[in-house]
Design an enzyme around this catalytic site. Structure first.
Site, PDB file in Angstrom:
ATOM      1  N   TYR A   1       0.811  -1.220   0.000  1.00  0.00           N
ATOM      2  CA  TYR A   1       0.000   0.000   0.000  1.00  0.00           C
ATOM      3  C   TYR A   1       0.843   1.269   0.000  1.00  0.00           C
ATOM      4  O   TYR A   1       0.434   2.282  -0.559  1.00  0.00           O
ATOM      5  CB  TYR A   1      -0.956   0.005   1.194  1.00  0.00           C
ATOM      6  CG  TYR A   1      -2.145  -0.894   0.978  1.00  0.00           C
ATOM      7  CD1 TYR A   1      -2.966  -0.717  -0.135  1.00  0.00           C
ATOM      8  CD2 TYR A   1      -2.434  -1.937   1.849  1.00  0.00           C
ATOM      9  CE1 TYR A   1      -4.048  -1.549  -0.364  1.00  0.00           C
ATOM     10  CE2 TYR A   1      -3.517  -2.770   1.629  1.00  0.00           C
ATOM     11  CZ  TYR A   1      -4.330  -2.572   0.524  1.00  0.00           C
ATOM     12  OH  TYR A   1      -5.385  -3.394   0.294  1.00  0.00           O
TER      13      TYR A   1
ATOM     14  N   GLU B   1      -0.519 -31.117   9.513  1.00  0.00           N
ATOM     15  CA  GLU B   1      -0.990 -30.201   8.459  1.00  0.00           C
ATOM     16  C   GLU B   1      -2.292 -29.491   8.831  1.00  0.00           C
ATOM     17  O   GLU B   1      -2.388 -28.281   8.742  1.00  0.00           O
ATOM     18  CB  GLU B   1      -1.204 -30.964   7.144  1.00  0.00           C
ATOM     19  CG  GLU B   1      -1.816 -30.088   6.057  1.00  0.00           C
ATOM     20  CD  GLU B   1      -2.087 -30.813   4.743  1.00  0.00           C
ATOM     21  OE1 GLU B   1      -1.705 -31.991   4.627  1.00  0.00           O
ATOM     22  OE2 GLU B   1      -2.676 -30.194   3.851  1.00  0.00           O
TER      23      GLU B   1
ATOM     24  N   ASP C   1      -2.206 -34.818   5.136  1.00  0.00           N
ATOM     25  CA  ASP C   1      -3.154 -35.534   4.277  1.00  0.00           C
ATOM     26  C   ASP C   1      -2.360 -36.305   3.241  1.00  0.00           C
ATOM     27  O   ASP C   1      -1.155 -36.101   3.083  1.00  0.00           O
ATOM     28  CB  ASP C   1      -4.035 -34.534   3.509  1.00  0.00           C
ATOM     29  CG  ASP C   1      -5.058 -33.834   4.405  1.00  0.00           C
ATOM     30  OD1 ASP C   1      -5.349 -34.368   5.497  1.00  0.00           O
ATOM     31  OD2 ASP C   1      -5.548 -32.763   4.003  1.00  0.00           O
TER      32      ASP C   1
END
Lengths: 663, 367
Positions: free
Chosen positions: B99, B198, B250
């Site tokens: 910004y 995870e 996973d």
């Protein structure tokens, strides 16, 4: 073998059916096979007739189409034209009898050919609603219009009039209006009445079409030109590609007695010399009596015809739209999508299929608001009539699929199939007899020489598109460099020198290394009949440059006094040349001049040419063409080379293009 | 090096980039800056540190193209901004620095990706860390639960000693964005190993089942692709506390990359692999063979999954027999599975059966 009695039984049941009855039972042949399609077909048949009638009479068509919703399933459709009108005694047959028409035997281009259309439409309306159609017509000079309510006796193929009277139609001096009821379904979208009329307006820029939809909303497709298409002439059949059956019918029907006279008088483009040559090639005596022609000798004759070279049919039996009006029509109707480019359309010379002359025209519209990620839109036309259905079965689609569009700047997987990209491809096939796949006239059959002609036209037009896209790409690349040298590099110099507390360095070296080109930019402003032109020449090469610049203007419009530099040569009042002074490295030279007495849009795109310099070094102007014909022109012919410089030892860091994220 | 010295060094190095651009302009050259290519093809295994770092392939960021020219210009603006922050002892998030560029006129970043990329580029060229530039990520690191004593210097400069099990709530200790020694001291631990998880759901399952206490483990939630500070924190646990690290994810192509970024180093931050990667970290599934062995409920691989797996077959980090077998098996099955699919056999299955079996193979369980 089936027993004899069966055959007798069958014969007993076989009785004559009228054409009308046949069509009543097989209406899908005419295209009335779904409620949505039926009302489009109804409008189409009436509009085709109206346009044909106006053009034959040399009248600029004003057509009004109005659809009223009666209930969920029933609509009242009315089509009014300003054509010559129909004499009152012919009206019942025109509207109430199938296969009645004047064009059935003529070899000439027209929209309606078989005379099935309007009466079949009326019949379909009658079958689905039980209501009669109303026709009103007034001929020039008549005091009143004749109006009839009509139904068709489908068994006898005969009109029955339920009402017939003369009524005043004062605001109209001549014209025809037909209204009929039909059950169907009104829709909008790709295959709709609106789309049909819109596409009709594109290829008939001389007509004005008003459409009032069931909600009362009014759409007007204005006339874009007052130029009527030239009237087409009737011609005799051309011998090329003639079918055996047709030939045998002609030998029976002819008034001529000898073969040579028959060839000479009953065919297009057959002179006495050619007729004799054909006889010789067919090994048939010139005096052969036509009454003695057998299947065998007809075959020989056909063989003879194929061996003799016969001049192509003349074009005046056909009515091409022409490149200028295709462009006008497209521009007029597609204005709201603001296309970026209209590729110059291509009109091919006439060719022949089965003895019928035909020609192909192609136009391509590109960019602007057209969707980029979809298949291109295909606008198919036969004799100026849009074809909305059966796209896949049409030779036009096949020709498009068969063309490798990747060469012309469109996406196409594997180089065949319908290409993707922001484009509309318009193809018009005009012929004295368009070979449709069915009586519904929705698709053109795949005749090899028609497909070949379409492909050639597509390629020619595709090259025009490619040229434009190349030019645009070059311009974009140059603009990007412009941004670098004019904005980013100076900022970089300012910022770094500020941080280091050192003076801003001379940027010439860097700038010319990045650009290494002479950039020519032009702008035109128009005010009170005066075009002011400014040509800016930026020398972004490391050396000083001196060369000549040339332009073409509308004849005699140059105001010589206004030129900031005196032209070195003015030829035919339109070809202007200037010998520019030396321009130092990184300097900008401006050349200005004015044109007087032109309309604003008569001069928009400036054609700029250069000479006495290697064109590779110049962006924004082309090398002087060979036919410019200026003395002492000395330009170097060379390939246009891509702007790409020699490759760096390292690849471009910011273009490695790999997704760095592991996620 | 003290914090201030490092900042001064960073400014000095950034200054020399601007100097180099100026000199190139002065000589009439097209300014350019040479950087190692940040591609899969250009990461090489460094035997000394056992992690993957950028190789020798270089790319040029040249002012010949708009993008390159803009990035070179922004480098000078960025230098000024960083210098200002260091002088006034402030810092900003990466998003804030994006910004801030609103005020740079033409040099403004078009997206935060561009400003993030430039920050990373500057790290590579100067061999400093973005913390040295006073730039920090807006997202914090993830959560930790386990018997681990540490001392954090808080925002007011006070030293706070805390235990990551007893002094925190159920959501654990939040890893701050800066986990360097001046901010965080690791004191002591009774744990035997670190298990990096995870998904939040599985982390909470292990917490609820008391896995940290029963098995003497430090639980670290990776929160998907782990932030730099999470990876650095794990690395320090491994280095300084001598705790073995296992990674539990996973079974899908993206999870394999999570493991790779913890153990081998990420492609995007390969210049920092030495600081961030824990080469001895072990993968404890879920693997494709686990799907078969434990008969887990599965989902079909999407087209994107398949593309990702094929990309991994070409990734030098996965160029081992183990990974190729697993990836090819997964492609053959066309299936993937979540950690939480283990709940098929009940809520305790993961802590009573799956993890003990996996950890025993590695000799990490005391049972």
């Amino acid at each position: 073998m089936p027993p004899k009695t069966t055959a007798h039984k069958l014969a007993k049941d076989q009785k004559e059916i009228s054409v009308a009855e046949f069509f009543e039972k097989n209406r899908q042949i005419l295209g009335f096979d779904s409620p949505i399609k039926s009302i489009i077909m109804g409008v189409k048949e009436a509009v085709d007739n109206a346009l044909d009638a106006c053009e034959e009479a040399g009248i600029l068509p004003d057509i009004i189409v109005k659809i009223d919703r009666i209930d969920q399933r029933e609509y009242c459709i009315s089509i009014e034209d300003n054509g010559p009108g129909i004499v009152s005694t012919s009206m019942p047959n025109v509207f109430g009898r199938l296969l009645y028409g004047s064009r059935f035997h003529a070899v000439r281009q027209s929209r309606g050919q078989q005379g099935i259309g309007i009466s079949a439409t009326i019949m379909y309306g009658q079958i689905t609603t039980g209501k009669p159609a109303t026709a009103r017509s007034k001929v020039e000079g008549a005091e009143a219009a004749k109006e009839i309510d009509i139904i068709i006796d489908t068994k006898k193929n005969k009109p029955i009039l339920l009402r017939e009277e003369f009524i005043p139609w004062d605001d109209v001096s001549h014209g025809t209006r037909i209204s009929f009821y039909m059950s169907g379904r009104y829709v909008t979208g790709r295959q709709s009445i609106y789309e049909y009329l819109r596409q009709t307006a594109i290829v008939n820029p001389h007509s004005s079409i008003t459409f009032i939809d069931p909600s009362g909303k009014k759409y007007v497709f204005d006339r874009a030109t007052n130029q009527l298409p030239p009237k087409t002439k009737e011609i005799k059949p051309h011998p090329d590609g003639l079918e055996l059956g047709t030939l045998m019918n002609m030998t029976k029907a002819t008034k001529e007695r000898s073969l040579v006279k028959f060839l000479q008088n009953d065919f297009n483009r057959v002179s006495e010399r050619v007729a004799k040559e054909i006889c010789k090639a067919a090994n048939l005596p010139q005096t052969t009596r036509l009454t003695s022609m057998t299947l065998e000798s007809s075959k020989k004759l056909l063989d003879g015809i194929s061996k003799v070279k016969i001049m192509a049919p003349q074009a005046d039996c056909l009515s091409p739209i022409g490149d200028k009006l295709i462009r006008t029509g497209l521009k007029h109707v597609l204005d709201e999508v603001r296309p970026e480019f209209y590729a110059p359309p291509v009109t091919r010379d006439p060719k022949v299929h089965s003895g019928n002359p035909f020609l192909v025209e192609v136009g391509i519209v590109y960019g602007g608001g057209l969707p980029r990620d979809q298949q291109v839109q295909i606008y198919r036309f036969a004799n100026r009539v849009p074809l909305l259905y059966q796209q896949g079965a049409c030779v036009i689609t096949k020709a498009i699929e068969n063309t490798d569009w990747r060469r012309y700047g469109l996406e196409q997987r594997g180089g065949s199939g319908i290409p993707f990209g922001p484009a509309i491809i318009l193809v018009h096939v005009a012929s004295t007899k368009v070979p449709f796949t069915s009586e519904a006239k929705e698709a053109i059959s795949s005749i090899p020489n028609i497909q070949e002609e379409i492909e050639l036209a597509l390629k020619a037009c595709g090259r025009n598109l490619r040229t434009h896209l190349n030019k645009k790409e070059r311009r974009n690349k140059t603009r990007a460099k412009f941004e670098i040298v004019q904005e980013i590099i100076p900022l970089m110099a300012e910022k770094t020198s500020g941080i280091l507390g050192k003076p801003v360095p001379d940027l010439r070296g860097t700038i010319t290394k990045i650009m290494n080109v002479i950039w020519i930019d032009d702008s035109v402003t128009y005010e009170k009949g005066r075009h002011r032109v400014k040509i800016s020449i930026y020398n972004y090469t490391p050396k000083q440059q001196r060369f000549s610049i040339h332009t073409i203007i509308p004849g005699g419009s140059l105001n010589e006094k206004s030129c900031s530099l005196k032209p070195s040569n003015i030829k035919d009042e339109e070809k202007i040349s200037w010998d520019l002074p030396r321009i130092a490295s990184t300097e900008i030279y401006s050349l200005t001049y004015e044109l007087n007495g032109l309309d604003a849009d008569e001069y928009q795109d400036i054609e700029l040419y250069i000479s006495k310099i290697n064109p590779i070094d110049v962006m924004g102007a082309d090398p002087l063409p060979g036919d410019w014909d200026v003395e002492s022109v000395n330009f170097i012919e060379s390939e246009v080379v891509d702007l790409e410089e020699e490759l760096d030892e390292e690849p471009d860091y910011d273009e490695s293009g790999e997704d760095l994220d592991d996620e | 090096m003290t914090s201030n010295k490092r900042n001064d060094e960073a400014v000095q190095r950034l200054y020399s980039i601007s100097e180099s651009i100026y000199k190139q302009l002065e000589r009439g050259e097209i300014p350019k800056m040479t950087l190692p290519l940040r591609t899969k093809a250009n990461i090489k295994f460094d035997k000394k540190s056992s992690v993957w770092k950028y190789g020798k392939q270089k790319g040029a960021r040249s002012a010949k193209r708009v993008r390159g020219a803009m990035m070179l210009l922004r480098t000078s603006y960025m230098l000024e901004f960083i210098q200002e922050m260091i002088e006034s002892d402030r810092s900003s998030t990466l998003r804030e620095s994006y910004y801030i560029s609103e005020g740079w006129g033409k040099a403004k970043f078009n997206s935060q990706d561009e400003s993030n990329m430039l920050a990373e580029d500057l790290e590579i060229v100067t061999q400093c860390m973005r913390e040295d530039f006073k730039l920090r990520p807006e997202e914090d690191g993830a959560r930790v639960i386990g018997d681990l004593n540490l001392v954090e210097t808080d925002r007011r400069g006070r030293l706070k000693a805390l235990n990551c099990r007893d002094d925190v709530g159920d959501s654990g200790y939040g890893i701050p964005y800066n986990v360097e020694k001046e901010k965080l001291k690791l004191s002591s631990t009774s744990a035997k190993f670190v298990i990096a998880v995870e998904t939040g759901g599985m982390f909470d399952r292990l917490v609820e089942n008391g896995f940290d206490e029963t098995e003497d483990a430090v639980l670290v939630h990776l929160k998907g692709q782990p932030a730099r500070s999470t990876r650095r924190f794990i690395k320090r646990l491994n280095d300084e506390m001598k705790l073995p690290v296992v990674v539990f994810t996973d079974c899908d192509p993206w999870s394999f990359r999570i493991y790779a970024s913890v153990a081998y180093g990420a492609i995007k931050t390969a210049h920092l692999s030495e600081y961030l990667a824990t080469p001895s970290a072990e993968f404890i599934g879920i693997t494709a063979s686990d799907i078969e062995a434990y008969d887990l409920p599965t989902d079909k691989l999407t087209d994107m999954d398949i593309r990702a797996l094929n990309a991994e077959l070409k990734d030098p980090r996965f160029n081992t027999g183990y990974w190729h077998n697993e990836i090819e098996l997964m492609l053959k099955m066309g299936k993937k599975a979540e950690q939480q699919a283990l709940a098929k056999y009940g809520l305790d299955y993961v802590t009573n059966t799956y993890l003990p079996e996996k950890l025993n193979e590695l000799g990490l369980m005391r049972k």
